[in-house]
Design an enzyme around this catalytic site. Structure first.
Site, mmCIF file in Angstrom:
data_model
loop_
_atom_site.group_PDB
_atom_site.id
_atom_site.type_symbol
_atom_site.label_atom_id
_atom_site.label_comp_id
_atom_site.label_asym_id
_atom_site.label_seq_id
_atom_site.Cartn_x
_atom_site.Cartn_y
_atom_site.Cartn_z
ATOM 1 N N ASP A 384 0.767 -1.184 -0.149
ATOM 2 C CA ASP A 384 -0.507 -0.002 0.263
ATOM 3 C C ASP A 384 0.989 1.371 0.284
ATOM 4 O O ASP A 384 2.021 1.133 -0.032
ATOM 5 C CB ASP A 384 -0.973 0.124 1.177
ATOM 6 C CG ASP A 384 -1.975 1.234 1.175
ATOM 7 O OD1 ASP A 384 -2.735 1.238 0.318
ATOM 8 O OD2 ASP A 384 -2.245 2.167 2.386
ATOM 9 N N GLU A 386 0.680 5.846 0.549
ATOM 10 C CA GLU A 386 0.559 6.705 1.299
ATOM 11 C C GLU A 386 0.974 8.036 0.469
ATOM 12 O O GLU A 386 2.089 7.574 0.218
ATOM 13 C CB GLU A 386 0.677 6.840 2.695
ATOM 14 C CG GLU A 386 0.020 6.010 4.170
ATOM 15 C CD GLU A 386 -1.293 6.343 3.523
ATOM 16 O OE1 GLU A 386 -2.156 7.057 3.597
ATOM 17 O OE2 GLU A 386 -2.162 4.669 3.988
ATOM 18 N N HIS A 435 -4.012 10.556 6.812
ATOM 19 C CA HIS A 435 -2.536 9.596 6.817
ATOM 20 C C HIS A 435 -1.915 9.794 8.024
ATOM 21 O O HIS A 435 -1.022 8.737 8.660
ATOM 22 C CB HIS A 435 -2.112 9.194 5.966
ATOM 23 C CG HIS A 435 -1.146 10.561 5.064
ATOM 24 N ND1 HIS A 435 -0.437 11.308 5.718
ATOM 25 C CD2 HIS A 435 -1.738 10.846 3.797
ATOM 26 C CE1 HIS A 435 -0.037 12.238 4.878
ATOM 27 N NE2 HIS A 435 -0.523 12.013 3.622
ATOM 28 N N HIS A 525 -4.922 3.157 7.399
ATOM 29 C CA HIS A 525 -4.571 4.426 6.705
ATOM 30 C C HIS A 525 -3.184 5.325 7.207
ATOM 31 O O HIS A 525 -2.490 6.035 7.355
ATOM 32 C CB HIS A 525 -4.843 6.058 7.234
ATOM 33 C CG HIS A 525 -6.543 6.340 6.615
ATOM 34 N ND1 HIS A 525 -6.865 5.754 5.104
ATOM 35 C CD2 HIS A 525 -8.051 5.353 7.416
ATOM 36 C CE1 HIS A 525 -8.092 5.301 5.141
ATOM 37 N NE2 HIS A 525 -8.931 5.704 6.281
ATOM 38 N N ASP A 530 -1.746 -0.874 6.049
ATOM 39 C CA ASP A 530 -3.035 -1.352 5.511
ATOM 40 C C ASP A 530 -2.957 -2.454 4.615
ATOM 41 O O ASP A 530 -3.505 -3.324 3.946
ATOM 42 C CB ASP A 530 -3.190 0.110 4.193
ATOM 43 C CG ASP A 530 -4.671 1.090 4.824
ATOM 44 O OD1 ASP A 530 -5.224 0.743 6.055
ATOM 45 O OD2 ASP A 530 -4.337 2.373 4.048
#
Length: 570
Positions: A384, A386, A435, A525, A530
């Site tokens: 994942d 951010e 985040h 997040h 995640d």
């Protein structure tokens, strides 16, 4: 294997890592001094060992083993091979390879044990440089002395002033030679680290061994006030203890010594181990006889002398008067060793440990037939990201990547990738609210040009898994030209697979899917948090996909492409 300080890797015949311990991970994934090795390919289950150790060296060692197998008959010694390799971070390791056979005695894997010999190699280099420097300096000094002596001999009628000048040269040069030899002795301790038969130990522990070994009703032993408890030595403790016990016995029986004191302190790069007693020092002749007498102390019964054993420790010995006229001293000068840093092995995590319980030496390789592989047989990287915002085309950037690996249906949380990234642009207030990553947290973090190639190596030879993968893949694709990194492996999206499994559900967010499948959400997040949730969700999905006839990678990709969400483009 987990408890061994020795680094161990078990690989199949294709070089895939099947087992490894924390010592191996520490050695292969950290740079010198224990710092994380930037750009190093992480080792892990199912990964290729060639990402950490040069392929040619391993293949050559395998060829040597195969040749030994061809040349040896039944009952021959087990074939072994070895090599020395330089790791990407500069460490030098000595590797020993042993074969693994199947039930038909065919070679189908190997075990590697690794030893960091960087300090030993550096010690050899220092010793060689010291010897070369001493030789050159001594040769020039002796030439000057010889020239002055020859001049005095050739011209006996020279003036007193000239003779004084030449004798002054001889005195100066001889003093310089003494200084050079003293400097060499002082520095020699560092050059003895390469003696492989010696072990590092605290000087205080050696003294404790001596006290236990030598003490008797007729000879009392104790330590003096001059014991440096911080000193480390590199010695053959068994042989040295036996040799000094022999010396103590002769002192007791032939010199009538009833009490011995041991002292230990540092003198530059040397450690002085002193044995003192009340009485007169040993004469040179007596000392020579005692030091050259044979001592049958090793397992093979080979006779070594006290002087030979001391030389094996890189030491020298001298007997002289002590601090007062009625005290004698036998001084053993040994090289000081600097203790190696302890392995930084993280504490065991709570809960059951991870097991690797499939057939170790029969795994499907990465090949053109990967689409036909069963989902349960593939290795995955669940990841994942951010970002600074939601629009990569408008300049938003990745600021965090988190990932874990799935091997044999198990989410390996200790084989993780978690890295913050310093962007070139600013973070939006909206992204910070989601985040929680701030500018202060990103200051000093590496740029994407450094991090993305590292993540590419982490994800090598696996299928990528993400939730709403099209979003993450768009960011990665737009960075290809900038970083020179392209992710070409297959991708599975839990968002699309959720619609395949539950086509009549309206919600396919990660929270909604986790709730339906009974997966607890922790660390939402954050990139790694995640990724963990996505991995657990994906593991719940694979048996549900099998129930509706979707068992291979191709079947999963084809089914996902038919969903409504697959038509979304970023």
């Amino acid at each position: 294997m987990a408890e061994l300080a020795l680094s161990v890797l078990v690989c199949n015949i294709e070089g895939r890592i099947l087992l490894y311990n924390d010592s191996a991970r520490q050695l292969l994934e950290t740079g010198r001094g224990g710092a994380p090795a930037a750009g190093m390919a992480a080792i892990g289950l199912g990964r290729s060992v060639f990402g950490a150790i040069e392929r040619g060296l391993i293949l050559h060692a395998l060829e040597q083993i195969q040749q030994q197998l061809r040349d040896s008959g039944d009952g021959a010694a087990r074939p072994v091979s070895g090599f020395v390799a330089t790791l990407a971070q500069g460490q030098i390791v000595r590797a020993h390879m042993a074969p693994v056979f199947d039930s038909a005695h065919a070679l189908n894997g190997f075990v590697l044990t690794l030893e960091d010999i960087t300090r030993n190699v550096e010690a050899d280099s220092r010793r060689d440089a010291l010897l070369q420097s001493l030789t050159q300096d001594a040769r020039a000094t002796l030439a000057n002395i010889r020239t002055a002596v020859e001049a005095i001999q050739a011209y006996p009628e020279m003036s007193a002033a000239k003779r004084t000048q030449l004798t002054g040269i001889i005195d100066d040069e001889s003093q310089r030679l003494v200084h050079q030899i003293g400097r060499a002795v002082d520095q020699r301790g560092a050059g003895m680290d390469s003696h492989q038969e010696l072990e590092e130990m605290r000087g205080a522990d050696l003294l404790a061994l001596l006290l236990r070994r030598i003490g008797s009703p007729s000879l009392s032993v104790a330590t003096s006030d001059t014991v440096d408890a911080t000193l480390w030595l590199k010695v053959d403790s068994y042989a040295l203890t036996q040799a000094l016990a022999y010396l103590a016995q002769r002192l007791a029986t032939e010199a009538s010594v009833t009490e011995l004191h041991f002292g230990l302190y540092r003198a530059g790069r040397l450690a002085y181990l002193d044995l003192t007693w009340r009485g007169t020092p040993l004469t040179a002749d007596t000392l020579r006889v005692w030091e050259n007498a044979p001592l049958p102390i090793n397992a093979a019964g080979a006779a070594l002398s006290l002087s030979a054993l001391i030389a094996r420790q890189g030491g020298e010995a001298v007997c002289s008067a002590g601090e007062s006229p009625d005290v004698a001293r036998y001084r053993l000068m040994l090289p000081v060793s600097e203790p190696g840093s302890a392995l930084d092995i993280p504490p065991a995590q709570e809960g059951r440990p991870e097991f690797y319980d499939f057939d170790l030496f029969h795994r499907p390789g990465q090949s053109a037939e990967i689409d036909q592989c069963q989902l349960s047989k593939l290795n995955y990287t669940v990841f994942d990201t951010e970002t600074t915002g939601l629009d990569p085309a408008a300049g938003d950037e990745i600021i965090s990547i988190g990932a874990l690996r799935i091997v044999n249906g198990r989410l390996l949380q200790r084989e993780s990738f978690d890295q913050l990234i310093q962007p070139r642009g600013a973070l939006s207030a909206g992204s910070i609210a989601i985040h929680g990553i701030t500018h202060a947290m990103l200051n000093g973090q590496p740029p994407i040009e450094t991090v993305l190639p590292q993540f590419h190596r982490f994800a090598a030879d696996t299928v990528l898994v993400a939730h709403n993968a099209a979003f993450d893949m768009k960011f990665l694709q737009m960075l290809e030209a900038r970083t020179g990194t392209a992710f070409t492996q297959p991708v599975l999206d839990t968002l699309l697979l959720s619609q395949v499994i539950h086509p009549h559900q309206a919600e396919h967010t990660l929270e909604a899917i986790a709730g339906r499948l009974g997966v607890a959400i922790i660390g939402r997040h954050t990139a790694l948090g995640d990724a963990i949730v996505t991995g657990e969700v994906f593991l719940k999905m694979t048996p549900l996909l099998a129930e509706i006839g979707i068992c291979t990678l191709k079947e999963a990709r084809d089914a996902a492409q038919q969903t409504h969400y697959a038509r979304i483009r970023y």
